[in-house]
Design an enzyme around this catalytic site. Structure first.
Site, short mmCIF file in Angstrom:
data_model
loop_
_atom_site.label_atom_id
_atom_site.label_comp_id
_atom_site.label_asym_id
_atom_site.label_seq_id
_atom_site.Cartn_x
_atom_site.Cartn_y
_atom_site.Cartn_z
N CYS A 58 119.72 -127.39 -36.68
CA CYS A 58 120.13 -126.07 -37.16
C CYS A 58 121.66 -125.98 -37.18
O CYS A 58 122.24 -125.50 -38.15
CB CYS A 58 119.54 -124.98 -36.26
SG CYS A 58 119.80 -123.30 -36.88
N CYS A 59 122.30 -126.45 -36.11
CA CYS A 59 123.76 -126.46 -36.07
C CYS A 59 124.35 -127.35 -37.17
O CYS A 59 125.37 -127.01 -37.78
CB CYS A 59 124.24 -126.95 -34.71
SG CYS A 59 124.08 -125.77 -33.35
N CYS B 188 126.42 -117.82 -32.91
CA CYS B 188 125.33 -117.17 -33.62
C CYS B 188 124.59 -116.22 -32.67
O CYS B 188 124.44 -116.51 -31.48
CB CYS B 188 124.37 -118.21 -34.17
SG CYS B 188 125.06 -119.22 -35.51
N CYS C 21 121.73 -117.43 -30.38
CA CYS C 21 122.10 -118.51 -29.46
C CYS C 21 123.19 -118.11 -28.48
O CYS C 21 123.75 -118.97 -27.79
CB CYS C 21 122.56 -119.73 -30.27
SG CYS C 21 121.30 -120.37 -31.39
N CYS D 280 128.07 -127.54 -29.89
CA CYS D 280 127.26 -127.54 -31.11
C CYS D 280 127.49 -128.78 -31.95
O CYS D 280 126.72 -129.08 -32.85
CB CYS D 280 127.54 -126.29 -31.94
SG CYS D 280 129.21 -126.23 -32.61
#
Length: 241
Positions: A116-117, A199, A202, A227
């Site tokens: 996702c990162c 985000c 997170c 990240c």
């Protein structure tokens, strides 16, 4: 790219504004500052825009940011008469990732979180830094254990550029002092226990006594609290290049 030790020796004694201006002269048209609108980044943004220093400012809009982050982005544009560049993840990659794994897949495994990162941050970052020679960041040594050994100038051979970290030796209190002295717009989440803001899914507020980055990816081990933006081949970028 220049000798990093010589650069560090030259720039260490310079103020934030002096260092940024000298950088813009040493690497004309080739310096990019990336902001996530945290306290450190707002200090650097102020130094650049208030002093009309020729450095590009860009941000990553991951699509999962806090409303407070968008608010300070807007306030910053208005305050300085600026138009901070925005870069976004590839819509098709996001669609595929969510369809295959779900909208909150980053909680399920570290691999999914890293993916996702990668989609939301790393790929757009590469687009921002394309053709740049110097990447300015707001990293500070006391933000995490991984950053204590960093230098004001770092090599990023993966992207074929160098990183300049003018706030590296600043404390969190130093940063707050600068923000207040210059009346710089800041993210209101900082007033609610968020020293580090990423985000929304997170990031959480931290408790008294917790590590600075304890609120980032809090469900993972401390050793994983990055990240990947500042990593090269699985580790933080080396000091010399």
């Amino acid at each position: 790219m220049g000798n990093l030790e010589v650069l560090a020796e030259t720039y260490t004694s310079l103020s934030l504004e002096q260092g940024l201006r000298q950088l813009s002269l040493d690497y004309p048209g080739k310096v990019v500052f990336t902001t996530s609108f945290g306290l450190e980044d707002q200090a650097i943004t102020h130094a650049i825009l208030a002093n009309q220093i020729d450095i590009r400012i860009a941000t990553l809009d991951t699509g999962r940011l806090f409303q407070e982050t968008y608010d300070v982005w807007q306030k910053t544009n208005i305050r300085y008469g600026a138009k901070i560049e925005a870069f976004y993840p590839n819509a098709k990659e996001i669609q595929t990732f969510v369809e295959q794994n779900g909208p909150n897949a980053f909680y399920d495994s570290q691999d999914l979180r890293k993916e996702c990162c990668r989609i939301r941050k790393l790929v757009p970052l590469d687009a921002i830094l394309k053709n740049a020679e110097v990447w300015v960041t707001g990293l500070r040594k006391d933000q995490s254990g991984f950053r204590t050994e960093m230098s004001i100038f770092e090599s990023d051979p993966q992207r074929n550029l160098i990183k300049y970290q003018p706030l590296l030796s600043w404390s969190f209190e130093d940063t707050w002092k600068y923000i207040r002295e210059h009346n710089v717009p800041y993210n209101l989440l900082h007033d609610k226990g968020f020293p580090s803001i990423g985000c929304a899914p997170c990031t959480r507020a931290i408790e008294p006594g917790e590590d600075f980055r304890a609120g980032r990816w809090w469900w993972e081990q401390e050793s994983k609290k990055e990240c990947g933006l500042h990593w090269v081949d699985g580790k933080l970028a080396p000091k010399k290049g």
